[in-house]
Design an enzyme around this catalytic site. Sequence first.
Site, PDB file in Angstrom:
ATOM      1  N   ASN A 140      92.944  10.027  65.864  1.00  0.00           N
ATOM      2  CA  ASN A 140      93.263   8.838  66.641  1.00  0.00           C
ATOM      3  C   ASN A 140      92.331   8.037  66.483  1.00  0.00           C
ATOM      4  OD1 ASN A 140      93.967   6.772  68.347  1.00  0.00           O
ATOM      5  ND2 ASN A 140      94.770   8.163  69.673  1.00  0.00           N
ATOM      6  N   ASP A 141      91.114   8.037  66.811  1.00  0.00           N
ATOM      7  CA  ASP A 141      89.888   7.038  66.668  1.00  0.00           C
ATOM      8  C   ASP A 141      89.381   6.856  65.211  1.00  0.00           C
ATOM      9  OD1 ASP A 141      89.808   6.504  69.268  1.00  0.00           O
ATOM     10  OD2 ASP A 141      88.549   8.240  69.769  1.00  0.00           O
TER      11      ASP A 141
END
Lengths: 90, 470
Positions: B393-394
């Site tokens: 995600n990040d």
Amino acid sequence: MILQLFIFVLAIFLGVELIKKVPSQLHTPLMSGSNAISGITIVAAIIAAGIGGPFGKILGMFALIFATINVVGGYMVTDRMLKMFKGKKD
Amino acid sequence: MDFAIQIAYIISAILFIYGLKMLGRADTANNGNRVSAAGMLLAIVVTLMTSGLSFGWIIAGLLIGTIIGAFVAIKIQMTEIPEMVALFNGSGGLASLLVGWAEFNKYVSQDANVYHFDAFKLIVIFLAILVGGITFTGSVVAFGKLSGRLPGKPILLPSRQIINIGILVLTLLAGVFIVAMPLSIAAKIFLAVAIIAALILGIMVVIPIGGADMPIVVSLLNSYSGIAASMAGFIIANNVLIVAGALVGASGIILTNIMCKAMNRSLANVLFSGFGSDTAAASGASAQEQGEVKALTPQDAYYMLEAASSVIIVPGYGMAVAQAQHVVKELADILEENGAEVKYAIHPVAGRMPGHMNVLLAEANVPYEQLVEPEDVNPNMEMVDIAIVIGANDVVNPSAKEDENSPLWGMPIIEVDRARTTFILKRSMNPGFSGVQNPLFFKEKSRMIFGDAKATISAMISEFKDAQSD
């Protein structure tokens, strides 16, 4: 005492030099492997558990239990990790 | 005998130095760990030959510790490694604390006739307790956050810096008292104060740090446990402890720095900013404004993958949680048989530890040549037909280069938003470990495939297999 401080400072510089360029896939094994080395406090724990008054020895035994967990667990987990890297090269 | 023991300690220190050096290179790492283990074994064996030891407690300690350590090391899943490293590390810190305590006890029960005041010894006893205590509770909190037993979000107490400084000052005062009047009754009370304060301090410094930054914290605490071991070495005037502890202390700091750089953050920012605490709520509101996501079924994904000639797989912690590394490898093999070129793009901080993804993919026998770093894959991203983001995600969040106000701003990412199509395998719309919302999900070319990563990929594989058998 001064001699020991001297050794300590030199070893710090040596440690910095040893770990300059490490490929990122080795960061976790390196962390785990150096963590096992820090279990060297086991030597002090053996001395504490083997010499001194009864209360000191019991403290020493607990120190020894935790230091041994650090050493044995640390080396074995690192070995498991690194074996996987080795497996794919064959 | 003493001379022989000292020579053995020198050999042991050499083995540690070589082992550590070999651990830093891919082709020698495995042997490096064994070289360092041999150094440890040598140090333990010769220490047992020290004259005047009584062995009862020693044998008990070694046995219990070996059984627990070996049991845990054999039992754990590869996905649990980050939190286990934290726990082993904390164990070492606690050992140094207990050594300090035991040695203080020994110091104050010296025969009054031969007693001589030794300020240096008392100082290093105090430091072993302080650093060891911080390492212990700090590592336990890190373990809790990594394993999900504690909330990953930063826990920010009001005026925590003032509280921390207060505790630190109290600890140092206790230290001064211990060194100045070691034989008084009050010194025992102050020793207890120092121990308790060190333990609280460890909790206080780690609890305000977000779960996503735990790898850096573990690396830093690893360095601390080395320093604590060095202090234990000063107490018993043993050079091998001093050297090995200092090596770990220094290399741990360097590794911590390398990891901070990969996230484009400073260590001070990691430790004190409470990163990820306030952003989740703020960006939750803007999620609505960013538009709707386009969901895809594994069947639809299959049709697109079937036509793709260039595929990049971006794994993250979600892959580890779902234990999906084996099916990912299977899917990659099928895609290659189908004529596509498949690469795995590994972000240095993907997962819960640097190199975490490499360990998992190695477990699934993914060839080393297929793993590429972000800077190798980003320039040609427009040529990639499909980028499959699996539980990452990040590290693929485009705000890192689009939104100057984003906490992730400036972090190097894998720019999957520039691929022709991006599949995002995810369980829900929750933001990543950092708590930052991800605009990638709302992009025109993004397709969300919701569900457990392993189940989703297995579904894609069976689509391929069904097509083959027809």
